[in-house]
Design a protein around this motif. Structure first.
Motif, short mmCIF file in Angstrom:
data_model
loop_
_atom_site.label_atom_id
_atom_site.label_comp_id
_atom_site.label_asym_id
_atom_site.label_seq_id
_atom_site.Cartn_x
_atom_site.Cartn_y
_atom_site.Cartn_z
N ALA A 50 -68.48 35.78 -74.28
CA ALA A 50 -70.03 35.46 -73.92
C ALA A 50 -70.09 35.07 -72.46
O ALA A 50 -69.08 34.67 -71.84
N GLY A 51 -71.37 34.79 -72.00
CA GLY A 51 -71.54 34.79 -70.74
C GLY A 51 -71.06 33.40 -70.28
O GLY A 51 -70.44 33.08 -68.99
N GLU A 52 -71.27 32.37 -71.10
CA GLU A 52 -70.87 31.23 -70.52
C GLU A 52 -69.16 31.11 -70.43
O GLU A 52 -68.83 30.26 -69.43
N GLU A 53 -68.47 31.73 -71.15
CA GLU A 53 -67.12 31.67 -71.00
C GLU A 53 -66.85 32.60 -69.79
O GLU A 53 -65.78 32.20 -69.23
N ARG A 54 -67.60 33.80 -69.50
CA ARG A 54 -67.01 34.36 -68.40
C ARG A 54 -67.28 33.40 -67.19
O ARG A 54 -66.72 33.48 -66.11
N LEU A 55 -68.55 32.82 -67.08
CA LEU A 55 -68.73 31.74 -66.10
C LEU A 55 -68.07 30.66 -65.94
O LEU A 55 -67.58 30.40 -64.67
N GLN A 56 -67.46 30.26 -66.85
CA GLN A 56 -66.37 29.20 -66.82
C GLN A 56 -65.01 29.96 -66.38
O GLN A 56 -64.38 29.16 -65.16
N MET A 57 -64.68 30.86 -66.44
CA MET A 57 -63.42 31.45 -65.91
C MET A 57 -63.75 31.85 -64.38
O MET A 57 -62.88 31.51 -63.57
N VAL A 58 -65.02 31.95 -64.01
CA VAL A 58 -65.32 32.30 -62.80
C VAL A 58 -65.08 31.00 -61.87
O VAL A 58 -64.68 30.68 -60.58
N LYS A 59 -65.56 29.92 -62.49
CA LYS A 59 -65.61 28.43 -61.91
C LYS A 59 -64.07 28.16 -61.81
O LYS A 59 -63.90 27.38 -60.75
N GLU A 60 -63.35 28.46 -62.72
CA GLU A 60 -61.83 27.94 -62.66
C GLU A 60 -61.28 28.89 -61.34
O GLU A 60 -60.56 28.46 -60.59
N ALA A 61 -61.66 30.24 -61.22
CA ALA A 61 -61.02 30.90 -60.33
C ALA A 61 -61.28 30.42 -58.81
O ALA A 61 -60.60 30.72 -57.94
N VAL A 62 -62.60 30.14 -58.83
CA VAL A 62 -63.07 29.73 -57.32
C VAL A 62 -62.94 28.32 -56.71
O VAL A 62 -63.37 27.99 -55.78
N GLN A 63 -62.38 27.46 -57.78
CA GLN A 63 -62.51 26.09 -57.53
C GLN A 63 -61.72 25.76 -56.33
O GLN A 63 -61.80 24.91 -55.57
N SER A 64 -60.44 26.63 -55.81
CA SER A 64 -59.92 26.08 -54.56
C SER A 64 -60.29 26.66 -53.39
O SER A 64 -59.63 26.44 -52.37
N HIS A 65 -61.38 27.42 -53.47
CA HIS A 65 -61.90 28.06 -51.90
C HIS A 65 -63.11 27.38 -51.97
O HIS A 65 -64.27 27.24 -52.47
N SER A 66 -63.23 26.67 -50.39
CA SER A 66 -64.49 25.84 -50.12
C SER A 66 -65.88 26.65 -49.85
O SER A 66 -66.69 26.06 -49.96
N ALA A 67 -65.36 27.93 -49.63
CA ALA A 67 -66.77 28.63 -49.51
C ALA A 67 -67.00 29.73 -50.78
O ALA A 67 -68.07 30.22 -50.53
N PHE A 68 -66.37 29.56 -51.68
CA PHE A 68 -66.64 30.32 -52.81
C PHE A 68 -67.26 29.55 -53.98
O PHE A 68 -66.84 28.26 -54.15
N GLU A 69 -68.32 30.04 -54.74
CA GLU A 69 -68.91 29.18 -55.88
C GLU A 69 -69.52 30.27 -56.91
O GLU A 69 -69.85 31.34 -56.53
N ALA A 70 -69.55 29.54 -58.10
CA ALA A 70 -70.01 30.36 -59.27
C ALA A 70 -71.30 29.85 -59.51
O ALA A 70 -71.90 28.73 -59.33
N ILE A 71 -72.37 31.09 -59.51
CA ILE A 71 -73.62 30.71 -59.87
C ILE A 71 -74.22 31.32 -61.17
O ILE A 71 -73.58 32.47 -61.61
N ASP A 72 -74.86 30.83 -62.06
CA ASP A 72 -75.25 31.07 -63.18
C ASP A 72 -76.62 31.80 -63.35
O ASP A 72 -77.27 32.05 -64.47
N HIS A 73 -77.07 32.40 -62.22
CA HIS A 73 -78.53 32.80 -62.20
C HIS A 73 -78.94 34.10 -63.24
O HIS A 73 -79.89 33.76 -63.88
N GLU A 74 -78.02 34.69 -63.35
CA GLU A 74 -78.09 36.05 -64.38
C GLU A 74 -77.99 35.61 -65.75
O GLU A 74 -78.54 35.86 -66.65
#
Length: 194
Positions: A50-74
């Protein structure tokens, strides 16, 4: 503000996605890179989770990079995720931003087939990240795309989300193929297992 958008299914997000985003970020001195999981990609049948799980994985992945961010627009909008529609909405919300859409080399040659590609090419610049095994034919693109596609090189890593899902289903490890926090998230949720 120069914002790169890394769209995709991210099913799951892996180090190839991260390297591509970093290559675009570094090469073109972007201020931010937004990772945006699609709800339903127009060129694929759907996602394994599901989208929410994929979004959460992206949030986990980008957490350590100050310029990277997960957005849930789509994910929030729902329906088929067409890039032209998303960019219209993001430009309305962020009127001063200059948008760049980060795509893999395999998508560069497919750009002429995107929905409303001429409008989209007027609205943003595409950053095509060279990946192993894909030949780019920029001179074969329609004229309106010639100055709307820039290239970035990334280290050679031949990993795909499909391969990762298949490895997990077969009971094999995907450690180091995905960011550590994504590996932990997948393992905790027993995702992609048959």
């Amino acid at each position: 503000m120069r914002i790169g958008i890394m769209g995709g299914t991210f099913d799951p997000i892996h180090i190839g996605h991260m390297l591509a985003a970093e290559a675009a970020y570094d090469t073109y001195r972007l201020d931010r890179v937004w990772f945006m999981p699609s709800h339903i990609p127009p060129h694929k049948q759907g996602a394994g989770v599901a989208g929410e799980e994929r979004l959460q994985m992206v949030k986990e992945a980008v957490q350590s990079h100050s310029a990277f961010e997960a957005i849930d627009h789509e994910i929030r909008r729902g329906g088929v995720s067409y890039t032209f529609q998303t960019i219209r909405e993001l430009q309305a919300l962020h009127s001063g931003a200059e948008f760049y859409f980060i795509i893999g080399a395999d998508m560069v040659n497919f750009l002429p087939h995107w929905e409303h590609i001429e409008e989209l090419a007027q609205r943003l610049i595409f950053i095509g990240v060279r990946r192993p095994g894909y030949e780019l034919a920029l001179d074969e693109l329609p004229a309106f795309l010639h100055d709307r596609v820039m290239l970035a090189d990334m280290p050679v890593v031949d990993i795909s989300s499909t391969d990762i899902r298949e490895r997990i289903a077969a009971g094999h490890s995907v450690r180091y193929m995905v960011p550590d926090r994504v590996y932990e998230y997948i393992t905790r949720g027993s995702m992609y297992e048959i």
